[in-house]
Design a protein around this motif. Structure first.
Motif, PDB file in Angstrom:
ATOM      1  N   THR A  30      -0.214  -4.467   5.461  1.00  0.00           N
ATOM      2  CA  THR A  30       0.057  -3.172   6.081  1.00  0.00           C
ATOM      3  C   THR A  30       1.561  -2.999   6.257  1.00  0.00           C
ATOM      4  OG1 THR A  30      -0.158  -4.113   8.282  1.00  0.00           O
ATOM      5  CG2 THR A  30      -2.128  -3.161   7.327  1.00  0.00           C
ATOM      6  N   LEU A  33       4.745   2.592   6.832  1.00  0.00           N
ATOM      7  CA  LEU A  33       4.417   3.832   6.125  1.00  0.00           C
ATOM      8  C   LEU A  33       2.921   3.956   5.872  1.00  0.00           C
ATOM      9  CD1 LEU A  33       7.301   3.838   3.499  1.00  0.00           C
ATOM     10  CD2 LEU A  33       7.152   5.148   5.613  1.00  0.00           C
ATOM     11  N   ASN A  34       2.229   2.818   5.726  1.00  0.00           N
ATOM     12  CA  ASN A  34       0.792   2.826   5.451  1.00  0.00           C
ATOM     13  C   ASN A  34       0.118   1.833   6.393  1.00  0.00           C
ATOM     14  OD1 ASN A  34      -1.701   3.182   4.342  1.00  0.00           O
ATOM     15  ND2 ASN A  34      -1.275   2.098   2.452  1.00  0.00           N
ATOM     16  N   SER A  38      -5.427  -1.694   2.766  1.00  0.00           N
ATOM     17  CA  SER A  38      -5.990  -1.290   1.477  1.00  0.00           C
ATOM     18  C   SER A  38      -6.438  -2.530   0.727  1.00  0.00           C
ATOM     19  CB  SER A  38      -4.963  -0.501   0.657  1.00  0.00           C
ATOM     20  OG  SER A  38      -3.829  -1.299   0.408  1.00  0.00           O
TER      21      SER A  38
END
Length: 51
Positions: A30, A33-34, A38
């Motif tokens: 992580t 920005l994100n 994922s």
């Protein structure tokens, strides 16, 4: 890693033809920005002809 090998047929001389699949699964880090995690999957396919 998951590995799967199976026979898909024979060549003209009767030798077996195999396919190997390597499945890799992972998780991206992580960042600011994100913040959501994922996941990724990678598949490697290889044809093997034995004589």
């Amino acid at each position: 890693m998951i590995k799967a090998t199976y026979q898909v047929g024979v060549d003209i001389l009767g030798f077996p033809i195999y396919v190997e699949h390597y499945v890799y699964r992972g998780e991206s880090p992580t960042s600011k920005l994100n913040p959501a995690k994922s996941f990724w999957v990678s598949v490697v396919e290889k044809f093997i002809k034995q004589h």
